[in-house]
Design a protein around this motif. Structure first.
Motif, PDB file in Angstrom:
ATOM      1  N   GLY A 113       9.647 -22.416 -58.242  1.00 32.09           N
ATOM      2  CA  GLY A 113      10.611 -21.877 -59.199  1.00 32.09           C
ATOM      3  C   GLY A 113      10.208 -22.126 -60.637  1.00 32.09           C
ATOM      4  N   ASP A 114      10.846 -21.380 -61.542  1.00 30.61           N
ATOM      5  CA  ASP A 114      10.569 -21.435 -62.981  1.00 30.61           C
ATOM      6  C   ASP A 114       9.097 -21.178 -63.292  1.00 30.61           C
ATOM      7  OD1 ASP A 114      13.226 -21.855 -63.463  1.00 30.61           O
ATOM      8  OD2 ASP A 114      13.057 -23.964 -64.006  1.00 30.61           O
ATOM      9  N   GLY A 140      13.906 -15.273 -68.070  1.00 31.41           N
ATOM     10  CA  GLY A 140      13.884 -14.149 -67.148  1.00 31.41           C
ATOM     11  C   GLY A 140      13.355 -12.879 -67.775  1.00 31.41           C
ATOM     12  N   GLU A 192      12.604 -18.135 -57.042  1.00 30.34           N
ATOM     13  CA  GLU A 192      13.118 -18.037 -58.401  1.00 30.34           C
ATOM     14  C   GLU A 192      13.836 -19.328 -58.782  1.00 30.34           C
ATOM     15  OE1 GLU A 192      14.377 -13.384 -58.769  1.00 30.34           O
ATOM     16  OE2 GLU A 192      15.147 -14.546 -57.082  1.00 30.34           O
ATOM     17  N   ASP A 201      14.004 -18.231 -64.164  1.00 24.28           N
ATOM     18  CA  ASP A 201      13.493 -16.931 -63.744  1.00 24.28           C
ATOM     19  C   ASP A 201      14.591 -15.899 -63.542  1.00 24.28           C
ATOM     20  OD1 ASP A 201      10.753 -17.803 -63.469  1.00 24.28           O
ATOM     21  OD2 ASP A 201      11.346 -18.810 -61.631  1.00 24.28           O
ATOM     22  N   TRP A 202      15.816 -16.343 -63.517  1.00 22.83           N
ATOM     23  CA  TRP A 202      16.930 -15.452 -63.184  1.00 22.83           C
ATOM     24  C   TRP A 202      17.015 -14.261 -64.124  1.00 22.83           C
ATOM     25  CZ3 TRP A 202      22.210 -18.201 -61.921  1.00 22.83           C
ATOM     26  CH2 TRP A 202      22.178 -18.643 -60.598  1.00 22.83           C
ATOM     27  N   SER A 205      13.284  -7.363 -61.426  1.00 22.33           N
ATOM     28  CA  SER A 205      12.890  -8.509 -62.238  1.00 22.33           C
ATOM     29  C   SER A 205      11.373  -8.604 -62.274  1.00 22.33           C
ATOM     30  CB  SER A 205      13.482  -9.797 -61.666  1.00 22.33           C
ATOM     31  OG  SER A 205      12.791 -10.177 -60.478  1.00 22.33           O
ATOM     32  N   MET A 217       9.687 -11.214 -61.486  1.00 24.05           N
ATOM     33  CA  MET A 217       9.272 -11.889 -60.258  1.00 24.05           C
ATOM     34  C   MET A 217       9.165 -10.885 -59.111  1.00 24.05           C
ATOM     35  SD  MET A 217       8.766 -15.186 -60.783  1.00 24.05           S
ATOM     36  CE  MET A 217       9.054 -16.056 -59.236  1.00 24.05           C
ATOM     37  N   LEU A 233       7.506 -13.384 -52.978  1.00 18.37           N
ATOM     38  CA  LEU A 233       8.784 -13.908 -53.459  1.00 18.37           C
ATOM     39  C   LEU A 233       9.754 -14.031 -52.295  1.00 18.37           C
ATOM     40  CD1 LEU A 233      10.662 -14.741 -55.796  1.00 18.37           C
ATOM     41  CD2 LEU A 233      11.249 -12.313 -56.058  1.00 18.37           C
ATOM     42  N   ARG A 283      13.354 -14.805 -50.826  1.00 10.44           N
ATOM     43  CA  ARG A 283      14.755 -14.791 -51.227  1.00 10.44           C
ATOM     44  C   ARG A 283      15.597 -14.467 -49.989  1.00 10.44           C
ATOM     45  NH1 ARG A 283      15.937 -10.196 -55.143  1.00 10.44           N
ATOM     46  NH2 ARG A 283      15.000 -11.492 -56.767  1.00 10.44           N
ATOM     47  N   GLY A 342      15.943 -19.918 -53.674  1.00 11.92           N
ATOM     48  CA  GLY A 342      15.834 -20.138 -55.110  1.00 11.92           C
ATOM     49  C   GLY A 342      16.989 -20.970 -55.632  1.00 11.92           C
TER      50      GLY A 342
END
Length: 414
Positions: A51-52, A57, A85, A89-90, A98, A100, A111, A113, A148
């Motif tokens: 993450g990050d 974002g 995420e 990153d949101w 996005s 990402m 990714l 999720r 995330g």
């Protein structure tokens, strides 16, 4: 099997100043580039990003282009880069793809999720390479799941996350902190809330806090690992180890080795200026203390420096502005970025019993005298300037509003 676990890269982070912007922007890409090179050199089976990846974002297009360039060696080597995420990153508006998601659709990251069920549970769909989405993928006999950032209530989701997993030999990528370990104040769960994860996942790859730590079960067995950020992102992180994990997997067991990185030097210094009578004296004290701080510094890179100025002084605290301090430190410290926390207070005359007997005009004169004295440029001229200011005040109160007449008062006082 072996893999690299890193987190909180914060690509795109910089300082908005002509001195630091370009160099600081490059720091984070160079750090990720070094980790990628290590992954390729060691021929790892995959790389995890907890993450990050980005600092915000809504990144700049040039940041996206540089990210692709930096991750390209992994793609060329056929090493999957699996990411989730983080809170940075949101993208809160879900009507657009996005950055990402774009990286995942282009094949530079996978990714992960999860989906949510109508009952509030979790569903980890198999990762679809063509679509660039999914919650679960398998590499060898290892099942990798990703969750995330889900906020401060993450601990309440642990049972539902575990319930959705029916495989063996599992790894969870999770952007969350654990209290007592994590240095951040939000997005954490309690250790007792995290412990049930150890029953379902053999390795929990954490992100979020920028300080490395290991979470152990009550029996003392490590199961959740946070590598922290490999570069120093914020002031205060100069006291943390910086790096990432290289993890060996054998017979279902995970053996992480912390690999140190070489971030830009960062210093935080508290300077007590209590009792100084003017800005020049205070500035000299700052220079002397920073000189001692950097005396043993062997790193040729420009440091990041934060100064905390404290104490009661006899000049206006605003005289020690960032630009003036930067200029005074330029010749020897030459900080890439200087942050100043000015906590100085103006030393004022304490009230006495005689003050209560003074007239309003006398009190006004005292206050004016003290304000003029607070500026180092006017010290020694307080009486003269105070009298001039009072004459201007009296003239205005008597109805003089002609600029030339008021100017004549100033000219006549020269």
């Amino acid at each position: 099997m072996r893999f690299i676990h890193c987190s909180d890269i914060h690509l795109g982070k910089t300082y908005r100043s002509v001195f630091a912007e370009k160099q600081r922007y490059e720091d984070f890409f160079q750090m990720l580039s070094g980790i990628v090179a290590d992954a390729v050199d060691k021929q790892v089976d995959f790389m995890l990003i907890g993450g990050d990846l980005f600092h915000v974002g809504q990144i700049l297009p040039k940041t996206f282009a540089r990210t692709i360039e930096t991750l390209q060696p992994l793609k060329d080597a056929g090493i999957p880069c699996i990411a989730i995420e983080g809170n940075h990153d949101w993208v809160h508006r879900r009507d657009n793809v996005s950055w990402m998601e774009a990286l995942s659709q282009l094949g530079y990251i996978c990714l992960l999720r999860p989906q949510r069920t109508e009952e509030g549970g979790y569903h980890f769909a198999p990762f679809d390479v063509e679509e660039g989405c999914g919650g679960h993928l398998q590499i060898g006999d290892l099942n990798i799941y990703g969750v995330g950032y889900i906020g401060a209530q993450a601990g309440n989701h642990v049972e539902r996350i575990c319930k959705a997993v029916e495989t063996q030999n599992n790894l969870l990528l999770f952007h969350v902190g654990v209290w007592t370990y994590s240095p951040v104040e939000i997005g954490n769960m309690k250790p007792e809330e995290a412990h049930p994860l150890a029953e379902t996942f053999s390795y929990v790859a954490l992100g979020h806090g920028h300080k490395p730590y290991v979470v152990e079960t009550p029996a003392g067995n490590g199961y959740a690992y946070n590598p922290g950020s490999p570069e120093r992102v914020n002031f205060g992180e100069q006291k943390y180890d910086k790096g990432y994990y290289l993890v060996e997997v054998e017979d279902g067991g995970f053996t992480p080795a912390f690999i140190p990185t070489d971030p830009r030097p960062m210093h935080v210094e508290k300077v007590d200026l209590d009792g100084t009578t003017n800005a020049a004296e205070a500035l000299q004290r700052v220079v002397e203390q920073v000189t001692a701080l950097l005396a043993d510094n062997e790193d040729s890179r420009q440091p990041l420096l934060e100064l905390k100025l404290t104490g009661r002084v006899k000049f206006h605290p605003f005289e020690l502005g960032r630009e003036r301090l930067q200029a005074a430190l330029a010749d020897f410290a030459n900080p890439l970025h200087l942050e100043v926390k000015n906590q100085l207070s103006l030393h004022t005359k304490s009230a006495s019993a005689d003050d209560e007997k003074k007239s309003l005009s006398e009190i006004e004169e005292d206050v004016l005298h003290e304000l003029i004295s607070a500026d180092s440029h006017y010290q020694g001229q307080e009486d003269e300037l105070c009298k001039l200011a009072l004459r201007l005040r009296d003239a205005v109160q008597q109805g003089v509003n002609d600029g030339d007449e008021l100017l004549a008062l100033l000219e006549g006082d020269r």
